[in-house]
Scaffold this active site. Structure first.
Site, short mmCIF file in Angstrom:
data_model
loop_
_atom_site.label_atom_id
_atom_site.label_comp_id
_atom_site.label_asym_id
_atom_site.label_seq_id
_atom_site.Cartn_x
_atom_site.Cartn_y
_atom_site.Cartn_z
N ASP B 52 0.83 -1.21 0.00
CA ASP B 52 0.00 0.00 0.00
C ASP B 52 0.87 1.26 0.00
O ASP B 52 2.06 1.21 0.31
CB ASP B 52 -0.83 0.08 1.30
CG ASP B 52 -1.86 -1.02 1.40
OD1 ASP B 52 -2.29 -1.54 0.35
OD2 ASP B 52 -2.22 -1.37 2.55
N TYR B 110 6.31 -10.11 7.04
CA TYR B 110 6.09 -8.67 7.24
C TYR B 110 6.42 -8.33 8.70
O TYR B 110 6.30 -9.18 9.58
CB TYR B 110 4.62 -8.31 7.00
CG TYR B 110 4.26 -8.11 5.55
CD1 TYR B 110 4.36 -6.85 4.97
CD2 TYR B 110 3.80 -9.17 4.78
CE1 TYR B 110 4.02 -6.65 3.64
CE2 TYR B 110 3.45 -8.97 3.44
CZ TYR B 110 3.56 -7.71 2.88
OH TYR B 110 3.22 -7.51 1.57
#
Lengths: 244, 244
Positions: B52, B110
């Site tokens: 994003d 992540y």
């Protein structure tokens, strides 16, 4: 107080009339606002050192005389709220009346960081100096050893009109290699203008084979700026600590 | 190729018609220039994931089909020279024709980083999410345990029009506290849109006592986004690794 700052956006520590983008200026403006001082009046924040434009600090110390009913925590919270995100007051406490952050300092530690790798320093790009060629760090260490001790560092002083003594003591120093980082730590009594950057630039020249480690002795002796190496750029420099 | 980027300035990974400030767009533009492709023609860089806007990557992987006489080192040097300083190609090598950075990925890691301290994250301010109140990390760990495994993560999916399967596996996960940093690592088969950020926001709620660790089971079961916590902001998220 102990202050961290990312020097990238600032014209150095020292207050200037023509810009408010200095660390001292930002600190004083916030305190003036807190104290609701009339226009034209200002507190004076005394720093342990005056870092150049673009130079960073992990723990700069400073003192200021404040007439306020606020507690230490309240002052610090106020300052951190109104200071920009690249300046932080990490500690703040009442000190003795005669404390002076510069005159009372017994030593200072600076770190100069070079980055040498096939990849770019994406996350640290504001805090390192990128070099293309890998220097011989052992040669740099042999040069660095010759800087340790009490010397006249006139050849490593960026201010050629310096009237006061240019004798300083480097208590200890070391170079750490960690992957792409080559970090030179200098711990000394105090440092002349640009002194850490000129020493770092000279050590890099030695590491790249453009100068010999033994030449340090002659450079010190000559007491002329032109014999030392170039001034390394500001963004690789960070003030790490002040001891009292 | 393996790529690092500081996502701060970018509108995410995916190429957009209305801006060239995307990671994929920057990579493709540099390669188009290198190949001297005619206006209107473009290579397609396939990334392992689509981060994003504002999300960072230490090691995103991507593949691209190039018709060039240049060596791997030459391509990488060219790209690093013309890419902005916040994007770095760290590795680049020829792969099998059938390699696909997304379809062949076995797992991804992540990391979401919260910062909780009395001081401000001066040097890491673009890479952490500042929180005022210290969460109970043990409670967060108990919540995190319940996310590990194969589940339908529909409640943790930011795309409410998602038509495809929302089942994913989290292989392992952990939380590390280091001074002011609270880092949550997620290693899984793949992640839905905003999934790591919604999980991180939910775990923070649990840490702050606004939700119970045991509620994770019910949230998973309900398969509705509204039962999970808020989406944590993008700047604390970093893609760490892709395994094949």
């Amino acid at each position: 107080m102990t202050i961290s700052y990312d020097g990238t956006r600032f014209y150095g520590w020292e207050r200037q009339l023509t810009t408010d983008m200095t660390i001292q200026g930002k600190l004083e403006n916030v305190l003036n606002r807190m104290l609701e001082l009339p226009e034209g009046e200002t507190v004076t924040v005394i720093g342990a050192g005056r870092t150049d434009a673009g130079v960073h600090a992990r723990a700069m110390t400073a003192n200021v005389l404040l007439d306020t009913g606020k507690t230490e925590d309240e002052i610090r919270a106020y300052m951190n709220q109104y200071l920009p995100e690249d300046i932080s007051v990490n500690e703040l406490k009442v000190c003795a009346d005669r404390f002076h952050s510069r005159f009372k300092a017994k030593g200072k530690t600076y770190c100069y960081t070079f980055w040498c790798a096939d990849r770019k320093p994406v996350f640290d790009r504001k805090y390192v100096t990128v070099i293309e060629e890998r220097p011989d760090v052992d040669r740099m260490r042999r040069g660095l050893e010759r800087l340790v001790g009490t010397h006249d560092f006139k050849s490593f002083c960026g201010n050629n009109k310096m009237k006061k003594s240019t004798v300083r003591a480097i208590f200890d120093a070391e170079i750490k290699e960690q992957g792409p980082y080559i970090r030179i730590y200098f711990h000394g009594s105090g440092f002349l203008q640009n002194m850490v950057r000129i020493m770092s630039g000279t050590l890099l020249e030695i590491g790249l084979g453009h100068m010999e480690p033994e030449e340090i002795d002659a450079i010190l002796e000559k007491q002329q700026r032109k014999f030392a190496g170039p001034t390394a750029p500001p963004q690789g420099l960070c003030m790490m600590n002040v001891d009292y």
